[in-house]
Design a protein around this motif. Structure first.
Motif, PDB file in Angstrom:
ATOM      1  N   ALA A 126       0.818  -1.216   0.000  1.00 13.05           N
ATOM      2  CA  ALA A 126       0.000   0.000   0.000  1.00 13.05           C
ATOM      3  C   ALA A 126       0.853   1.268   0.000  1.00 13.05           C
ATOM      4  CB  ALA A 126      -0.931   0.005   1.206  1.00 13.05           C
ATOM      5  N   LEU A 127       1.982   1.219   0.696  1.00 16.13           N
ATOM      6  CA  LEU A 127       2.821   2.417   0.812  1.00 16.13           C
ATOM      7  C   LEU A 127       3.940   2.457  -0.220  1.00 16.13           C
ATOM      8  CD1 LEU A 127       3.124   2.551   4.708  1.00 16.13           C
ATOM      9  CD2 LEU A 127       1.503   3.774   3.240  1.00 16.13           C
ATOM     10  N   GLN A 128       4.115   1.351  -0.945  1.00 18.52           N
ATOM     11  CA  GLN A 128       5.192   1.242  -1.936  1.00 18.52           C
ATOM     12  C   GLN A 128       6.530   1.650  -1.289  1.00 18.52           C
ATOM     13  OE1 GLN A 128       3.799   3.646  -5.193  1.00 18.52           O
ATOM     14  NE2 GLN A 128       2.177   2.204  -5.698  1.00 18.52           N
ATOM     15  N   LEU A 129       6.866   0.914  -0.246  1.00 19.03           N
ATOM     16  CA  LEU A 129       8.060   1.232   0.538  1.00 19.03           C
ATOM     17  C   LEU A 129       9.333   1.002  -0.268  1.00 19.03           C
ATOM     18  CD1 LEU A 129       7.080  -0.257   4.005  1.00 19.03           C
ATOM     19  CD2 LEU A 129       6.998   2.126   3.269  1.00 19.03           C
ATOM     20  N   ARG A 130      10.286   1.856  -0.005  1.00 20.66           N
ATOM     21  CA  ARG A 130      11.610   1.727  -0.621  1.00 20.66           C
ATOM     22  C   ARG A 130      12.456   0.792   0.249  1.00 20.66           C
ATOM     23  NH1 ARG A 130      10.970   7.317   0.101  1.00 20.66           N
ATOM     24  NH2 ARG A 130      12.653   7.175   1.618  1.00 20.66           N
ATOM     25  N   PRO A 131      13.509   0.208  -0.314  1.00 18.82           N
ATOM     26  CA  PRO A 131      14.361  -0.692   0.475  1.00 18.82           C
ATOM     27  C   PRO A 131      14.966  -0.009   1.714  1.00 18.82           C
ATOM     28  CG  PRO A 131      14.832  -0.970  -1.855  1.00 18.82           C
ATOM     29  CD  PRO A 131      13.885   0.194  -1.739  1.00 18.82           C
ATOM     30  N   TYR A 171       6.448   6.605  10.793  1.00 17.29           N
ATOM     31  CA  TYR A 171       5.766   7.663  10.048  1.00 17.29           C
ATOM     32  C   TYR A 171       6.770   8.721   9.581  1.00 17.29           C
ATOM     33  CZ  TYR A 171       1.853  10.872   9.026  1.00 17.29           C
ATOM     34  OH  TYR A 171       0.945  11.702   8.412  1.00 17.29           O
ATOM     35  N   ALA A 172       7.745   9.019  10.421  1.00 16.62           N
ATOM     36  CA  ALA A 172       8.754  10.025  10.062  1.00 16.62           C
ATOM     37  C   ALA A 172       9.622   9.571   8.891  1.00 16.62           C
ATOM     38  CB  ALA A 172       9.623  10.345  11.270  1.00 16.62           C
ATOM     39  N   GLN A 173       9.738   8.256   8.676  1.00 15.73           N
ATOM     40  CA  GLN A 173      10.544   7.719   7.573  1.00 15.73           C
ATOM     41  C   GLN A 173       9.794   7.737   6.240  1.00 15.73           C
ATOM     42  OE1 GLN A 173      13.809   6.597   7.714  1.00 15.73           O
ATOM     43  NE2 GLN A 173      13.714   7.579   9.720  1.00 15.73           N
ATOM     44  N   LEU A 174       8.494   8.029   6.270  1.00 17.56           N
ATOM     45  CA  LEU A 174       7.685   7.982   5.060  1.00 17.56           C
ATOM     46  C   LEU A 174       7.717   9.325   4.321  1.00 17.56           C
ATOM     47  CD1 LEU A 174       4.514   6.154   6.487  1.00 17.56           C
ATOM     48  CD2 LEU A 174       6.451   5.146   5.256  1.00 17.56           C
ATOM     49  N   SER A 175       7.549   9.249   3.018  1.00 22.92           N
ATOM     50  CA  SER A 175       7.418  10.464   2.210  1.00 22.92           C
ATOM     51  C   SER A 175       6.035  11.067   2.468  1.00 22.92           C
ATOM     52  CB  SER A 175       7.568  10.118   0.731  1.00 22.92           C
ATOM     53  OG  SER A 175       6.438   9.396   0.286  1.00 22.92           O
ATOM     54  N   PRO A 176       5.805  12.322   2.096  1.00 22.70           N
ATOM     55  CA  PRO A 176       4.469  12.906   2.301  1.00 22.70           C
ATOM     56  C   PRO A 176       3.344  12.101   1.633  1.00 22.70           C
ATOM     57  CG  PRO A 176       6.040  14.646   1.852  1.00 22.70           C
ATOM     58  CD  PRO A 176       6.765  13.338   1.651  1.00 22.70           C
ATOM     59  N   ALA A 177       3.578  11.568   0.445  1.00 20.10           N
ATOM     60  CA  ALA A 177       2.552  10.754  -0.222  1.00 20.10           C
ATOM     61  C   ALA A 177       2.308   9.461   0.560  1.00 20.10           C
ATOM     62  CB  ALA A 177       2.972  10.439  -1.654  1.00 20.10           C
ATOM     63  N   GLN A 178       3.369   8.859   1.072  1.00 18.83           N
ATOM     64  CA  GLN A 178       3.216   7.637   1.866  1.00 18.83           C
ATOM     65  C   GLN A 178       2.503   7.944   3.185  1.00 18.83           C
ATOM     66  OE1 GLN A 178       7.396   6.637   1.944  1.00 18.83           O
ATOM     67  NE2 GLN A 178       7.072   4.878   0.569  1.00 18.83           N
TER      68      GLN A 178
END
Length: 163
Positions: free
Chosen positions: A60-65, A126-133
């Motif tokens: 859902a969040l399309q997380l990066r490695p 949450y702090a590690q996520l981009s604004p879109a994530q």
């Protein structure tokens, strides 16, 4: 007999037949045993549930490695605490009221400490996520409170009876 009497009898007979047919219906079938909680039903595997949650978040969040360590810390912090043993319940029954209240307060303090850990882990993730994530994560937030906890909210619970 007149036509109106025959028509009335026919309508009455049809209503009687439909009423008896609806009363004769079978009650709804109970869900299969694997879909019910109760004696003899095993609880779901917490590790498997945590992995499914992690997979849903990854997708859902399309997380990066580079966000994977934060996800693992977050999922690890969300693990449920130990459940009370039956012997502890019996021990509580043997306590005096002041002892029982002290034990209840101690458990509440432990739960609050666990909640603080979960909050910290959620904020760090949450702090590690981009604004879109972050926006996607916010949209995933549970609505309605205690879902899945019988007696709290929802159908049949004290707040969801529709009385």
């Amino acid at each position: 007999m007149t036509f109106t009497k025959i028509a009335s009898l026919a309508v009455g007979g049809a209503l009687l037949a439909s009423a008896s047919a609806s009363l004769a219906q079978q009650p709804p079938a109970r869900p299969p045993a694997e879909h019910r909680m109760g004696p003899g039903r095993e609880r779901p595997d917490p590790a498997a549930m945590a992995e499914r949650r992690a997979e849903r978040l990854r997708a859902a969040l399309q997380l990066r490695p580079d966000q994977e360590p934060a996800l693992k810390a977050f999922v690890g912090a969300m693990k449920p605490g130990a459940r009370s043993e039956r012997g502890q319940r019996q021990a509580m029954a043997q306590m005096s009221t002041p002892q029982r209240l002290d034990a209840m307060r101690a458990r509440a303090v432990e739960r609050l400490a666990r909640l603080d850990q979960r909050i910290a882990a959620t904020k760090a993730f949450y702090a590690q996520l981009s604004p879109a994530q972050q926006k996607a994560f916010d949209a995933m937030a549970p609505k309605g409170g205690m879902r899945g906890h019988p007696g709290m909210r929802g159908p049949g619970g004290p707040m969801g009876r529709g009385d």
